[in-house]
Design a protein around this motif. Structure first.
Motif, PDB file in Angstrom:
ATOM      1  N   THR A  67       0.830  -1.210   0.000  1.00 31.25           N
ATOM      2  CA  THR A  67       0.000   0.000   0.000  1.00 31.25           C
ATOM      3  C   THR A  67       0.863   1.257   0.000  1.00 31.25           C
ATOM      4  N   ILE A  68       0.420   2.247  -0.755  1.00 32.78           N
ATOM      5  CA  ILE A  68       1.079   3.560  -0.768  1.00 32.78           C
ATOM      6  C   ILE A  68       0.041   4.614  -0.403  1.00 32.78           C
ATOM      7  N   HIS A  78       2.009  10.036   7.515  1.00 28.81           N
ATOM      8  CA  HIS A  78       3.082   9.052   7.285  1.00 28.81           C
ATOM      9  C   HIS A  78       3.783   8.663   8.579  1.00 28.81           C
ATOM     10  N   LYS A 106       1.731   2.481   8.743  1.00 32.10           N
ATOM     11  CA  LYS A 106       2.951   1.715   8.512  1.00 32.10           C
ATOM     12  C   LYS A 106       3.044   1.328   7.029  1.00 32.10           C
ATOM     13  N   VAL A 107       3.016   2.338   6.170  1.00 31.32           N
ATOM     14  CA  VAL A 107       3.096   2.108   4.718  1.00 31.32           C
ATOM     15  C   VAL A 107       3.991   3.180   4.087  1.00 31.32           C
ATOM     16  N   ASP A 108       4.468   2.921   2.885  1.00 29.04           N
ATOM     17  CA  ASP A 108       5.188   3.948   2.134  1.00 29.04           C
ATOM     18  C   ASP A 108       4.238   5.125   1.873  1.00 29.04           C
ATOM     19  N   ALA A 109       4.804   6.336   1.768  1.00 31.16           N
ATOM     20  CA  ALA A 109       3.914   7.487   1.622  1.00 31.16           C
ATOM     21  C   ALA A 109       4.534   8.585   0.770  1.00 31.16           C
ATOM     22  N   VAL A 110       3.668   9.340   0.111  1.00 28.61           N
ATOM     23  CA  VAL A 110       4.073  10.539  -0.612  1.00 28.61           C
ATOM     24  C   VAL A 110       3.208  11.679  -0.104  1.00 28.61           C
ATOM     25  N   GLN A 111       3.859  12.768   0.270  1.00 31.43           N
ATOM     26  CA  GLN A 111       3.115  13.950   0.721  1.00 31.43           C
ATOM     27  C   GLN A 111       2.903  14.859  -0.492  1.00 31.43           C
TER      28      GLN A 111
END
Ligand SMILES: Cc1ncc(C[n+]2csc(CCOP(=O)(O)OP(=O)(O)O)c2C)c(N)n1
Ligand code: SF4
Lengths: 355, 251
Positions: free
Chosen positions: B45-46, B58, B62-67
């Protein structure tokens, strides 16, 4: 034998982007760069890539942000009014240190201006058009061949330094047809261990973000960005100097205006006037040392650009008042003109020029 | 034995949240994290997070993230999902972010049927910037920029985003839920699960609006804020599934 193909400047960018492994292109139509998205719409799907026409330049640059955050080679292009709209996203790309290629095929402004060629986005391109202290790696081609070459180079440098690269062209170069050698091996994209993918078993989370509420954290980030830009200044300066060794007057011009300057130089030399041409290829980093050194040996500079004097300020800045800096400018739609430039050259060399 | 509604989930990091007491962002985080975890999606998941009080999401998921920049999450998520079609992508956005500055981006993502899920947190106010009027602010509601209450003649009537997006063919699942009571929390979780299922089937765009308390911005106690949702907000923003289309060829 390397293939030589006749193509438009805008299409040469597309051809090189494909060769560079760019598979994600996000567009919004605007003249005079629409051949590029149209080319990508035809070609990308054939190679398993994604061409997407967004609802605006704001959206398209943010799609690049998402794609680049995933580690993909991605790009977007526009022309002046549309490129202004991308500035918010560009500031975020620079802050997040996301590599990508941006293209501005300049037209005349301000406002809606004209669809005809211009060079008045120099400040925006080189001084940070969005908010905050950031720079782009700015490449200025002056031929269709260089549209191709610098697209390859732009992707490579963007990845190397983890920053957006900007190809700053203009409507004349975009529309012009010339023979192009389709050569030059693109540097493959490096590993991007920071890219978001979903964890896929990775313990550490990858997060691409730009908020630093803590002022010390923000300052450290800014310092790190500036260190990177210093490195770019040291390593990536590119320029072309023609017959500057014995020149009494050096014409300084980039992009399409450099071609005009080269023609004017040939005519001036035929008349026995010692004229040279200095062409910045990287607008950031600007060839500061080379111009400073040139100021010691020549008598004067004449800056020619399709604006009311933007690169002029950089030439004045880096030559530090050592020699007079003259200016010849036309604005959007009017190319700098060989005869007019020659006239200015003759006036200056006869000591009659009013600065 | 009562049902366990607040179990610790693997999908959240073990860290205290910065949200105000009584704020629903934390509850919504937990529900989304539970769904992702229970569906076995945590590893792929992202998150695309907004600008607003949840800008630090973020730090919790507990996942990859983009702000994303303010309002641009749907465009960023489009770029992410197009590069990583095998990932599960969701945007988490406030009402200022989604319904004001990012209105074009969400409409066009829905139109294209982008295969990501949007969790839309409607607290009828701009929380992060200090309680200004949002497009979702109720008629008569007092905020720092509508000191005499929102006047419809001046500022228009509150916007209903999922209803509007449901008119687009690319939007396949749209629902509105609340988390002000245990019963509503249960329904909210079911809707969030449906939205992610829609994405997994590859049907198209999915959105869940969650009515959310902002006791700080509203100048209310947490209890009064929960009541405000149940008594006032649901009148303008009715709860329920607005659209649920399953593609015939969905797998
Ligand atoms: C371009 C831009 N404009 C304005 C802001 C200031 N700003 C930050 S958050 C926000 C609104 C937040 O409200 P909402 O989206 O409803 O989220 P909440 O904080 O209520 O969860 C605004 C206007 C910004 N960061 N960027
Ligand atoms: S200001 Fe409102 S939305 Fe923001 S954390 Fe506090 S209660 Fe939550």
């Amino acid at each position: 034998m390397v293939e030589k193909v006749l193509m438009k400047g805008n299409e040469a960018i597309g051809e090189a982007a494909l060769r560079a492994g760019c598979r994600y292109y996000f567009a919004y139509p605007i003249t005079p760069q629409s051949e590029l998205p149209e080319f990508m719409a035809r070609e990308l799907p054939k190679r398993g890539g994604v061409f997407l026409q967004a609802e605006s330049e704001i959206a398209s640059v943010n799609m690049v942000y998402g794609a680049a955050a995933c580690g993909a080679r991605a790009m977007t292009s526009s022309s002046s009014p549309g490129f202004s709209l991308k500035q918010e996203g560009i500031s975020y790309l620079a802050a997040a240190e996301l590599p990508c290629l941006l293209v501005n095929v300049q037209r005349g402004g301000p406002g809606l201006g004209t669809i005809l060629p211009g060079q008045a986005d120099y400040f925006q391109a080189t001084k940070g058009g969005g908010h905050g202290d950031y720079r782009l790696l700015v490449l200025a081609p002056d031929s269709v061949q260089e549209m191709y070459d610098f697209t390859l180079l732009g992707f490579a440098l963007a990845d190397q330094y983890r920053m957006p690269a900007l190809l700053l062209a203009d409507g004349a170069l975009g529309q012009m047809m010339e023979a192009v050698k389709l050569e030059g091996e693109p540097k493959p994209a490096p590993d991007k261990p920071w890219a978001v993918a979903g964890r896929r078993g990775r313990e550490k989370l990858n997060v691409v973000q730009t908020l630093a509420l803590d002022r010390d954290e923000l300052e450290a980030h800014n310092r790190a960005l500036q260190d990177k830009y210093a490195l770019v200044r040291r390593n990536e300066v590119r320029y072309e100097a023609l017959q500057t060794e014995d020149a009494d007057l050096v014409l300084v011009a980039y992009g399409i205006s450099a071609r005009v300057a080269k023609s004017a130089m040939a005519k001036a030399r035929a008349k026995g006037l010692k004229v040279g041409v200095f062409r910045p290829i990287t607008l950031f980093p600007f060839p500061e040392e080379a111009l400073f050194a040139l100021a010691k040996q020549t008598n004067a500079f004449l800056v020619a650009e399709m604006s009311c004097g933007q690169m002029l300020e950089d030439v004045e800045r880096v030559t530090c008042c050592q020699k007079p800096v003259h200016f010849y400018g036309r604005t959007g739609g009017h190319l700098t003109n060989v005869e007019e430039l020659l006239e200015r050259i003759e006036q200056i060399m006869a000591g009659k020029a009013v600065r | 034995m009562g049902e366990k509604l607040y179990a610790i989930t693997e999908g959240l990091q073990d860290t205290p949240m910065h949200y105000c007491p009584g704020c629903h962002h934390g509850v919504i985080h937990r529900l989304v994290a539970e769904v992702i975890t229970e569906m076995g999606l945590l590893d792929k998941t992202i998150l695309v997070e907004p600008v607003g009080c949840s800008v630090f999401a973020h730090n919790y998921f507990k996942v990859d993230a983009v702000q994303a920049a303010h309002g641009r999450a749907p465009a960023v998520a489009t770029g992410v999902k197009r590069v990583r079609p095998d990932a599960v992508v969701f945007t988490y956005q406030g009402d200022g972010d989604l319904a004001a500055i990012g209105c074009a981006e969400i409409v066009h993502a829905a139109m294209r049927g982008e295969r990501f899920t949007t969790i839309f947190v409607n607290n009828a106010i701009y929380g992060m910037t200090g309680g200004q009027m949002a497009p979702t602010t109720l008629e008569g509601q007092v905020t720092t920029t509508s000191p005499d209450g929102r006047k419809v003649s001046h500022a228009g009537a509150p916007i209903r985003m999922p209803e509007m997006l449901a008119t687009l063919d690319g939007a396949k699942y749209a629902a509105r839920v609340a988390v002000n009571t245990p019963a509503n929390i249960k329904k909210a979780k079911a809707a969030i699960k449906e939205a992610f299922s829609c994405q997994l089937r590859g049907d198209g765009f999915s959105i869940v609006e969650v009515l959310s308390a902002c006791p700080t911005g509203w100048g209310m106690t947490p209890v009064a804020a929960d009541q405000f949702i149940g008594e006032r907000m649901v009148q303008r923003f009715p709860l329920g599934v607005i659209k649920a289309e399953v593609e015939a060829d969905g797998t």
